[in-house]
Scaffold this active site. Structure first.
Site, short mmCIF file in Angstrom:
data_model
loop_
_atom_site.label_atom_id
_atom_site.label_comp_id
_atom_site.label_asym_id
_atom_site.label_seq_id
_atom_site.Cartn_x
_atom_site.Cartn_y
_atom_site.Cartn_z
N ARG A 73 0.96 -1.42 0.00
CA ARG A 73 -0.43 0.12 0.14
C ARG A 73 0.91 1.02 -0.15
O ARG A 73 1.81 1.52 1.04
CB ARG A 73 -1.13 0.24 1.43
CG ARG A 73 -1.45 0.91 1.34
CD ARG A 73 -3.06 1.14 3.02
NE ARG A 73 -3.58 2.22 2.87
CZ ARG A 73 -4.36 3.10 3.61
NH1 ARG A 73 -3.83 2.72 4.52
NH2 ARG A 73 -4.08 4.63 3.27
N HIS A 118 -3.14 11.15 1.16
CA HIS A 118 -2.97 10.77 2.67
C HIS A 118 -2.64 12.31 3.67
O HIS A 118 -1.19 12.22 3.56
CB HIS A 118 -1.83 9.79 2.62
CG HIS A 118 -1.42 8.25 4.35
ND1 HIS A 118 -1.63 7.65 3.67
CD2 HIS A 118 -1.02 9.28 5.20
CE1 HIS A 118 -1.64 7.20 4.88
NE2 HIS A 118 -1.40 8.38 5.91
N GLU A 163 -8.25 8.27 6.68
CA GLU A 163 -8.47 8.54 7.54
C GLU A 163 -9.08 10.48 7.76
O GLU A 163 -8.24 10.72 8.07
CB GLU A 163 -7.18 8.99 8.69
CG GLU A 163 -6.90 7.32 8.61
CD GLU A 163 -5.44 7.32 9.54
OE1 GLU A 163 -4.79 8.07 10.65
OE2 GLU A 163 -5.21 5.46 10.65
N ASN A 305 -8.26 1.57 9.95
CA ASN A 305 -6.96 0.94 10.34
C ASN A 305 -7.00 1.20 11.78
O ASN A 305 -7.77 1.96 12.54
CB ASN A 305 -6.07 2.62 10.15
CG ASN A 305 -6.25 2.82 8.88
OD1 ASN A 305 -6.25 2.21 7.51
ND2 ASN A 305 -6.00 4.40 8.31
N TYR A 307 -4.69 0.40 15.90
CA TYR A 307 -3.89 0.64 16.72
C TYR A 307 -4.04 0.25 17.96
O TYR A 307 -3.29 -0.57 18.48
CB TYR A 307 -3.38 2.13 16.12
CG TYR A 307 -2.97 1.96 15.46
CD1 TYR A 307 -1.29 1.83 14.60
CD2 TYR A 307 -3.12 3.09 13.61
CE1 TYR A 307 -0.60 2.14 13.79
CE2 TYR A 307 -2.80 3.21 13.53
CZ TYR A 307 -1.43 2.46 12.79
OH TYR A 307 -0.87 2.84 11.62
N GLU A 373 -4.49 -1.14 8.04
CA GLU A 373 -3.40 -0.19 8.91
C GLU A 373 -3.77 -0.80 10.11
O GLU A 373 -4.40 -0.98 10.77
CB GLU A 373 -3.30 1.12 9.03
CG GLU A 373 -2.42 2.46 7.60
CD GLU A 373 -2.65 3.12 8.55
OE1 GLU A 373 -2.34 3.82 9.37
OE2 GLU A 373 -2.57 4.32 7.55
C1 BGC Z 1 -1.83 7.46 9.71
C2 BGC Z 1 0.17 7.11 9.47
C3 BGC Z 1 0.26 6.68 10.31
C4 BGC Z 1 0.17 6.39 11.28
C5 BGC Z 1 0.71 6.23 12.92
C6 BGC Z 1 -2.46 6.50 11.10
O1 BGC Z 1 -3.16 7.75 11.60
O2 BGC Z 1 -2.62 6.82 8.32
O3 BGC Z 1 0.37 7.79 8.17
O4 BGC Z 1 1.95 7.01 10.51
O5 BGC Z 1 -0.83 6.00 11.71
O6 BGC Z 1 0.60 6.84 13.46
#
Ligand code: BGC
Length: 469
Positions: A73, A118, A163, A305, A307, A373
């Site tokens: 990607r 992005h 995002e 995405n 995290y 992500e």
């Molecule tokens: C973004 C990335 C960023 C990652 C880690 C996401 O919000 O798409 O560009 O590096 O998080 O913070």
């Protein structure tokens, strides 16, 4: 454990890796401007050179091959292709660069997954109002059509905007990202609205003009933490969690996947807060008009995405001034059992991915999902033997497998963030998400695989060869 044709990928974004900020006729973007203004980024750093992928693309390709990725990607820099943001002037050198990247990937049997936007708006368009201006939707559509036309014979998975939540909030409410605006309680809603209009316009263009021949799929990438009530069974916390999810994921996913409009609890919370603070006039959350494209159904898959996770309770705001935090009336806290790793916001909670995937299946009509992500950073002393990150990837990928097998979520692919260490926005180079270490003090920007990169390669080769369905 994973469906046949499961996409095993890793991601990057143009501004975070390319460098070459003025090379060969590229126009400036809002991130060039933001970084060159003092005080915006850790250590006054910038992406002028970054990993220098503009010159060192072949090295990235070697990394991609070492991992055994099936998908890569990348994002296109709008201002590298169209320096003033419009199709009046096309920068052929930019076209050549991305043509080479795409062709090289395909020659190595790797599918390019391409993000059009992005975070790096051409500065020339920011000067005309940027994402706050309604006209941006047509400009974005022109750019998207140019990209579909130029690269769509070879690109089959497209992300229009990465995002929108982060662009809107961090860029226009908090001022932590470019363009650095702090217009609290208003601009972010307008920006989000125009991003949805832009995305939908481009999706319709693809659908009517390019899809019949190119046969690809288009979506937008939405970020969300997994959120759960601070105290299960506490009515206020449950309601705050629902509100919080509506203000992050629901803000964009509800219009696209469920109703064509914003979640009702989002609008009523914003309007109630306006009344409370005596803010008269139209709702701060714009309404879609008959002139707007249909928003509902403008995603061929769900791009997530993910995290981290948070516990939520009600409260938290900014007193008597308008702001999104007060509108949301939800405070996010960390669970003490989640280790904080790397960046301070990144609490490690792999099972949050499974829960979020199940929530997406149940709430957004069981879409095909790509995790576009997911990753885990290092800060401070960098370890090439990053054992903890290996565990993170193993556990998270197992949670995703459970979501597929036990919860029946239709997950089609996973993209680790990120292929290599890069410019982590306001944190500069202090936060490292790479599967490859990049030595930013070396003019050759040498790339060295982390242990987590080797681990991810091992996982890929194990599941790629044993794929069944
Ligand atoms: C973004 C990335 C960023 C990652 C880690 C996401 O919000 O798409 O560009 O590096 O998080 O913070």
């Amino acid at each position: 454990m994973f469906p046949r044709d499961f996409a095993w990928g890793a991601g990057t974004a143009a501004y975070q890796i390319e460098g070459g900020w003025q090379a060969d006729g590229k126009g400036p973007s809002i991130w060039d401007t933001f970084c060159h203004e003092s005080g915006n980024v850790f250590g006054e750093q910038n992406g002028d050179v970054a990993g220098n992928s503009y010159e060192l693309w072949e090295k990235d390709l070697e990394c991609i091959q070492l991992l055994g990725l099936t998908h890569y990607r990348l994002s296109l820099s709008w201002a590298r292709l169209l320096p003033d943001g419009t199709t009046r002037h096309v920068n052929q050198k930019g076209v050549q660069y991305y043509n080479k990247v795409i062709d090289d990937l395909l020659a190595c049997n790797v599918s390019p997954t391409v993000t059009l936007y992005h975070f790096d708006l051409p500065q020339a368009l920011q000067d005309q109002g940027g994402w706050k201006s309604p006209g941006i939707a047509a400009l974005f559509d022109n750019y998207a059509k140019f990209c579909f036309q130029t690269f769509g014979d070879r690109v089959k998975l497209w992300i229009t905007i990465n995002e929108p939540h982060v662009c809107a909030k961090l860029g226009h409410e908090d001022g932590l990202h470019a363009p650095g605006l702090k217009e609290k309680g208003t601009a972010a809603y307008l920006v989000g609205h125009n991003m949805l209009r832009a995305h939908a316009t481009a999706w319709h263009s693809y659908s009517s003009v390019y899809r019949p021949e190119q046969k690809g799929a288009v979506s937008l990438a939405l970020n969300s933490d997994w959120l759960e009530p601070s105290q299960q069974g506490c009515k206020e916390d449950v309601a705050a969690t629902e509100r919080d999810l509506a203000f992050t994921l629901g803000w964009f996913a509800w219009p696209v996947f469920v109703t064509g409009d914003y979640p009702e609890i989002m609008r009523s919370a914003i309007d109630a807060q306006s009344r409370k603070l005596g803010h008269s006039g139209a709702s701060r959350l714009p309404r879609f008009s008959n002139d707007d494209p249909t928003i509902l159904g403008t995603a061929d898959f769900f791009a997530l995405n993910y995290y981290t996770s948070r516990k939520v309770k009600s409260g938290g705001g900014c007193g008597q001034t308008l702001c999104m935090k007060s509108d949301r009336d939800a405070e996010e806290v960390l669970d003490s059992s989640w280790p904080i790793c790397g960046a301070s916001w990144l609490a490690v909670a792999p099972d949050g991915l499974r829960k979020l995937l199940k929530y997406i299946k149940d709430t957004f009509k069981n879409p095909a999902v790509y995790v576009t992500e997911n990753g885990f950073s290092q800060v401070g002393l960098l370890q090439i033997e990053d054992v903890q990150r290996c565990e993170f990837y193993k556990e998270t990928i197992m949670e995703m497998a459970t979501a597929i097998q036990e919860d029946g979520v239709d997950v089609r692919g996973y993209f680790a963030w990120s292929l290599m260490d890069n410019f982590e926005w306001a944190d500069g180079y202090s936060v490292r998400f790479g599967l490859f270490h990049v030595d930013f003090s070396d003019s050759k920007r040498s790339r060295t695989i982390y242990r987590s990169g080797r681990e991810y390669a091992r996982i890929i080769s194990k599941y790629k060869s044993g794929q069944s369905k």
